[in-house]
Design an enzyme around this catalytic site. Structure first.
Site, short mmCIF file in Angstrom:
data_model
loop_
_atom_site.label_atom_id
_atom_site.label_comp_id
_atom_site.label_asym_id
_atom_site.label_seq_id
_atom_site.Cartn_x
_atom_site.Cartn_y
_atom_site.Cartn_z
CG ASP A 129 -1.97 1.01 1.22
OD1 ASP A 129 -3.09 0.73 1.71
OD2 ASP A 129 -1.71 2.10 0.67
CG PHE A 163 -2.19 3.96 -12.65
CD1 PHE A 163 -1.06 3.29 -13.10
CD2 PHE A 163 -2.90 4.72 -13.57
CE1 PHE A 163 -0.64 3.36 -14.42
CE2 PHE A 163 -2.49 4.80 -14.90
CZ PHE A 163 -1.36 4.12 -15.32
CB SER A 175 -9.76 13.11 -12.87
OG SER A 175 -11.11 13.12 -13.26
CE1 TYR A 200 -12.44 11.36 -9.73
CE2 TYR A 200 -11.03 9.90 -8.44
CZ TYR A 200 -11.36 10.50 -9.65
OH TYR A 200 -10.61 10.25 -10.77
CE LYS A 225 -7.51 11.02 -9.15
NZ LYS A 225 -6.28 10.16 -9.14
CG PHE A 229 -11.49 14.17 -20.90
CD1 PHE A 229 -10.18 14.61 -20.73
CD2 PHE A 229 -12.49 15.12 -20.87
CE1 PHE A 229 -9.87 15.96 -20.56
CE2 PHE A 229 -12.19 16.49 -20.73
CZ PHE A 229 -10.88 16.89 -20.56
CG LEU A 249 -22.73 4.72 -20.06
CD1 LEU A 249 -24.20 4.57 -19.66
CD2 LEU A 249 -22.58 5.85 -21.07
NE ARG A 288 -19.50 12.91 -17.78
CZ ARG A 288 -20.55 13.70 -17.60
NH1 ARG A 288 -20.96 14.49 -18.59
NH2 ARG A 288 -21.19 13.71 -16.43
NE ARG A 298 -23.79 9.62 -11.93
CZ ARG A 298 -22.82 8.85 -12.46
NH1 ARG A 298 -22.76 7.56 -12.20
NH2 ARG A 298 -21.94 9.38 -13.31
N GLY A 341 -24.29 15.42 -8.95
CA GLY A 341 -22.83 15.56 -9.19
C GLY A 341 -22.47 15.44 -10.66
CG ASP A 342 -23.92 12.63 -13.67
OD1 ASP A 342 -24.87 11.85 -13.86
OD2 ASP A 342 -22.75 12.22 -13.49
C1 WQD Z 1 -20.86 8.88 -17.68
C2 WQD Z 1 -22.25 9.32 -18.06
C3 WQD Z 1 -23.80 9.42 -16.22
C4 WQD Z 1 -24.04 5.18 -15.32
C5 WQD Z 1 -15.93 9.06 -14.71
C6 WQD Z 1 -15.17 8.60 -13.54
C7 WQD Z 1 -14.28 9.68 -13.01
C8 WQD Z 1 -13.49 10.33 -14.13
C9 WQD Z 1 -14.38 10.77 -15.27
C10 WQD Z 1 -11.27 9.44 -14.14
C11 WQD Z 1 -22.87 10.28 -17.04
C12 WQD Z 1 -24.22 8.36 -17.23
C13 WQD Z 1 -23.67 6.38 -15.89
C14 WQD Z 1 -25.36 4.71 -15.46
C15 WQD Z 1 -25.89 6.65 -16.76
N1 WQD Z 1 -12.51 9.46 -14.64
N2 WQD Z 1 -24.59 7.10 -16.61
N3 WQD Z 1 -26.24 5.47 -16.19
O1 WQD Z 1 -19.36 10.37 -14.13
O2 WQD Z 1 -18.20 11.03 -16.28
O3 WQD Z 1 -16.91 10.01 -14.34
O4 WQD Z 1 -15.09 9.61 -15.69
O5 WQD Z 1 -10.85 10.08 -13.24
O6 WQD Z 1 -13.43 9.06 -12.10
O7 WQD Z 1 -16.10 8.22 -12.56
O8 WQD Z 1 -18.47 8.65 -15.76
O9 WQD Z 1 -19.35 6.49 -16.57
O10 WQD Z 1 -20.09 7.32 -14.28
O11 WQD Z 1 -20.93 8.46 -16.30
O12 WQD Z 1 -26.71 7.33 -17.41
O13 WQD Z 1 -25.76 3.62 -14.96
O14 WQD Z 1 -23.08 8.16 -18.06
O15 WQD Z 1 -24.93 10.14 -15.76
O16 WQD Z 1 -23.65 11.22 -17.76
P1 WQD Z 1 -18.32 10.11 -15.13
P2 WQD Z 1 -19.71 7.63 -15.68
#
Ligand code: WQD
Length: 341
Positions: free
Chosen positions: A61, A84, A128, A153, A157, A181, A203, A234, A298, A300-301
């Site tokens: 660790d 990482f 990130s 999170y 970063k 991304f 996703l 995204r 969701r 925080g999105d």
């Molecule tokens: C993408 C889109 C959701 C799940 C991730 C990582 C983060 C960073 C950036 C590295 C969003 C939508 C998701 C689902 C959905 N990477 N979604 N239904 O939130 O952009 O962040 O990438 O550091 O660490 O978490 O990625 O894949 O969670 O979501 O509609 O069941 O898909 O709302 O619009 P996110 P994600």
């Protein structure tokens, strides 16, 4: 004559394991430290199956000073580090902030201290695009404003980038922070890929698990955003392209090509894709339909974020080669291989 040894923290994880493969492909000798909290040991055998080489693995660790000291004592010829090891589930970080601040922030501090004690000065850091929050303007460049993090999170970063900024000013440490991304997809061999523990937050693993029947349906979080089809946008990039960027970054440091002691690069395709476009592309490319429904947004999105990749293309000398179709097909092949495991 083998190329320098590169320490890969979190090297058994999704991006870490793909990067270990690309380090071998480029002739480097990776040394992995991983506590296996968020990864599985069978991935080490898969790396050997792909590369024909057995990676040096140290179960440990980065937050534990004694673990790092033991490893660096044994491998005093490490020339650089790709870091990482961190937790990355946005939602989980909201529920367990101290777990994230300890692991992600203290982990970097302890790592930097132990590297400096051994005179190891080259560090590639996994950052990130979450540091941009909801950008005013897309695509985002590395000079786009860093906004108040939407989650612990994302805050870890930002804090880690600030730690690097302060550290490189007063030490021999040189660093490159790579702002990912959305990494998706899997190795062409379908031997390594994303391994979400429990219900996927992200996703694409949710899509592939629904398509294979492990999940009843996908919920698309929000369809009333101000985007092409109302769903979030995204910048999805292939994990193998992302892994190759890390090899370029560590080479840049080893070859003293950096023009600043801390350089920052956006790693994306430069193209935004909506959630619905990802769903439609998956079905079109795999021929596999699956159930999905539209649900509420969701927390925080962000609505839309995608990269300006000019600096990574022109300075780092890196550009993505794989398109969304290939990302989703490889993710699907990996999911199918997991179901046979
Ligand atoms: C993408 C889109 C959701 C799940 C991730 C990582 C983060 C960073 C950036 C590295 C969003 C939508 C998701 C689902 C959905 N990477 N979604 N239904 O939130 O952009 O962040 O990438 O550091 O660490 O978490 O990625 O894949 O969670 O979501 O509609 O069941 O898909 O709302 O619009 P996110 P994600």
């Amino acid at each position: 004559m083998s190329k320098p040894k590169i320490l890969v923290t979190g090297g058994v994880g999704f991006i870490g394991s793909h990067t270990v493969v690309e380090l071998y492909n480029a002739g480097y000798e990776p040394v992995i430290i991983d506590n296996l909290n968020n990864s599985e040991a069978f991935i080490l055998d898969r790396i050997t199956q792909i590369t024909g080489q057995k990676p040096v693995f140290f179960k440990g660790d980065v937050c534990e000073r004694a673990d790092l000291q033991a490893l660096l004592e044994q491998h005093s010829d490490i020339a650089g580090v790709i870091h990482f090891a961190a937790y990355k589930a946005v939602g989980e970080s909201v529920q367990h902030p101290l777990k994230y601040y300890h692991n992600n922030v203290s982990g970097l501090v302890v790592l930097l201290q132990e590297l400096q004690a051994k005179g190891i000065n080259n560090l590639v850091f996994s950052s990130s695009c979450t540091v941009y929050g909801q950008p005013e303007i897309n695509p985002v460049t590395e000079n786009s404003p860093v906004q108040k993090a939407e989650s612990p999170y994302g805050n870890t970063k930002q804090i880690c980038e600030e730690i690097l900024t302060d550290t490189v000013k007063v030490s021999d440490t040189k660093a490159i922070a790579l702002r990912y991304f959305n990494p998706i997809g899997a190795h062409d061999s379908a031997l390594i890929g994303e391994l979400p523990l429990g219900v996927p937050n992200n996703l694409v693993p949710f899509i592939t698990q629904t398509a294979i029947g492990k999940r009843e349906k996908l919920t698309i979080f929000g369809s009333d955003y101000n985007t092409v089809d109302g769903t979030c946008v995204r910048d999805y990039l292939h994990v193998v392209d992302l892994a190759i960027a890390h090899v370029r970054a560590i080479e840049r440091l080893l070859n003293n090509e950096s023009t600043d002691k801390l350089e920052i690069f956006n790693l994306g395709t430069g193209k935004g894709s909506s959630v619905k476009e990802v769903v439609d592309t998956f079905v079109a490319e795999t021929g596999v339909n699956f159930n999905f429904v539209y649900g509420p947004r969701r927390d925080g999105d962000v609505e839309q974020v995608y990269a300006d990749t000019t600096k990574a293309n022109n300075v780092l000398g890196w550009k993505t080669q794989r398109d969304l179709k290939n990302m989703l097909v490889t993710a699907w092949e990996w999911e199918k291989s997991l179901s046979k495991k």
